[in-house]
Write a protein that holds these residues in place. Sequence first.
Motif, PDB file in Angstrom:
ATOM      1  N   LEU A 185       0.198  -3.196  -3.721  1.00  0.00           N
ATOM      2  CA  LEU A 185      -0.029  -1.815  -4.126  1.00  0.00           C
ATOM      3  C   LEU A 185       1.303  -1.237  -4.564  1.00  0.00           C
ATOM      4  N   TYR A 186       1.265  -0.425  -5.602  1.00  0.00           N
ATOM      5  CA  TYR A 186       2.462   0.251  -6.075  1.00  0.00           C
ATOM      6  C   TYR A 186       2.455   1.679  -5.556  1.00  0.00           C
ATOM      7  N   ASP A 187       3.597   2.106  -5.025  1.00  0.00           N
ATOM      8  CA  ASP A 187       3.710   3.487  -4.568  1.00  0.00           C
ATOM      9  C   ASP A 187       4.079   4.383  -5.742  1.00  0.00           C
ATOM     10  N   SER A 188       4.334   5.646  -5.454  1.00  0.00           N
ATOM     11  CA  SER A 188       4.634   6.616  -6.513  1.00  0.00           C
ATOM     12  C   SER A 188       5.983   6.352  -7.181  1.00  0.00           C
ATOM     13  N   ASN A 189       6.829   5.508  -6.570  1.00  0.00           N
ATOM     14  CA  ASN A 189       8.125   5.132  -7.163  1.00  0.00           C
ATOM     15  C   ASN A 189       8.080   3.739  -7.772  1.00  0.00           C
ATOM     16  N   SER A 190       6.880   3.199  -7.994  1.00  0.00           N
ATOM     17  CA  SER A 190       6.668   1.862  -8.568  1.00  0.00           C
ATOM     18  C   SER A 190       7.244   0.743  -7.702  1.00  0.00           C
ATOM     19  N   LYS A 191       7.325   0.964  -6.412  1.00  0.00           N
ATOM     20  CA  LYS A 191       7.737  -0.083  -5.467  1.00  0.00           C
ATOM     21  C   LYS A 191       6.482  -0.730  -4.891  1.00  0.00           C
ATOM     22  N   ARG A 192       6.581  -2.020  -4.568  1.00  0.00           N
ATOM     23  CA  ARG A 192       5.424  -2.789  -4.124  1.00  0.00           C
ATOM     24  C   ARG A 192       5.308  -2.800  -2.604  1.00  0.00           C
ATOM     25  N   TRP A 193       4.036  -2.764  -2.145  1.00  0.00           N
ATOM     26  CA  TRP A 193       3.725  -2.717  -0.718  1.00  0.00           C
ATOM     27  C   TRP A 193       2.493  -3.554  -0.405  1.00  0.00           C
ATOM     28  N   ARG A 194       2.358  -3.868   0.863  1.00  0.00           N
ATOM     29  CA  ARG A 194       1.153  -4.502   1.390  1.00  0.00           C
ATOM     30  C   ARG A 194       0.572  -3.550   2.424  1.00  0.00           C
ATOM     31  N   ILE A 195      -0.723  -3.209   2.268  1.00  0.00           N
ATOM     32  CA  ILE A 195      -1.436  -2.347   3.215  1.00  0.00           C
ATOM     33  C   ILE A 195      -2.584  -3.157   3.795  1.00  0.00           C
ATOM     34  N   PHE A 196      -2.733  -3.111   5.101  1.00  0.00           N
ATOM     35  CA  PHE A 196      -3.804  -3.827   5.781  1.00  0.00           C
ATOM     36  C   PHE A 196      -4.391  -2.896   6.834  1.00  0.00           C
ATOM     37  N   GLY A 197      -5.692  -2.630   6.724  1.00  0.00           N
ATOM     38  CA  GLY A 197      -6.364  -1.744   7.676  1.00  0.00           C
ATOM     39  C   GLY A 197      -7.501  -2.457   8.373  1.00  0.00           C
ATOM     40  N   PRO A 198      -7.211  -3.191   9.457  1.00  0.00           N
ATOM     41  CA  PRO A 198      -8.283  -3.909  10.149  1.00  0.00           C
ATOM     42  C   PRO A 198      -9.234  -2.962  10.861  1.00  0.00           C
ATOM     43  N   SER A 199     -10.349  -3.498  11.311  1.00  0.00           N
ATOM     44  CA  SER A 199     -11.323  -2.694  12.062  1.00  0.00           C
ATOM     45  C   SER A 199     -10.887  -2.593  13.511  1.00  0.00           C
ATOM     46  N   TYR A 200     -10.881  -1.388  13.996  1.00  0.00           N
ATOM     47  CA  TYR A 200     -10.599  -1.099  15.396  1.00  0.00           C
ATOM     48  C   TYR A 200     -11.756  -0.273  15.936  1.00  0.00           C
ATOM     49  N   LEU A 201     -12.000  -0.381  17.235  1.00  0.00           N
ATOM     50  CA  LEU A 201     -13.072   0.437  17.810  1.00  0.00           C
ATOM     51  C   LEU A 201     -12.690   1.916  17.863  1.00  0.00           C
ATOM     52  N   ASP A 202     -11.410   2.185  18.106  1.00  0.00           N
ATOM     53  CA  ASP A 202     -10.973   3.582  18.261  1.00  0.00           C
ATOM     54  C   ASP A 202     -10.336   4.164  16.998  1.00  0.00           C
ATOM     55  N   TYR A 203     -10.173   3.354  15.966  1.00  0.00           N
ATOM     56  CA  TYR A 203      -9.506   3.815  14.759  1.00  0.00           C
ATOM     57  C   TYR A 203     -10.355   3.511  13.529  1.00  0.00           C
TER      58      TYR A 203
END
Length: 166
Positions: free
Chosen positions: A108-126
């Motif tokens: 994913l590119y942020d607003s400054n065109s820098k690259r990132w990895r985002i991972f949102g696993p399933s949690y019971l409370d989140y």
Amino acid sequence: MGFIKRYQLLIPAFIVGVSMFFACTKEKTPTPVTPEPTKWEKIAGHYKVYDTTGVYLYDMDLIHSHNNATNRDSIRFENFDGEFTFTTQQEETSNAPMNIAIGVHNLLYDSNSKRWRIFGPSYLDYNNYSNDTINLRFDKTNINYYISDLTPYYACDCKQIAVKQH
């Protein structure tokens, strides 16, 4: 002459009159029933996002879309973590009925065109919608890209609270 004999002709007329009164009530027209919004339509909206101590961080929009061809629902995250926009397909889960899938985004590119990895696993409370609030939890890192992007290394097990605005 007795009371009943005197009024015996009026009693049937009274009964007929009362029954005609109740038989001539106005017909009730059915009120149109609006369908209950789907869970994805309930989740979609404008959110203000705070850290876990209550400090305001950013605004975020969740936009629902339904693909009739594949019969799949998607949520578009706009301004996620204050700098990302992406779309993820949503799945029904029985153990967490109001779960919101953030998904895995290896680039994913942020607003400054820098690259990132985002991972949102399933949690019971989140990552569940409850009472107009989503307790977000996701991993954010630039480990694969920080050298070539010439940025400092960053990794976060991020926790935030998104509150829907009406």
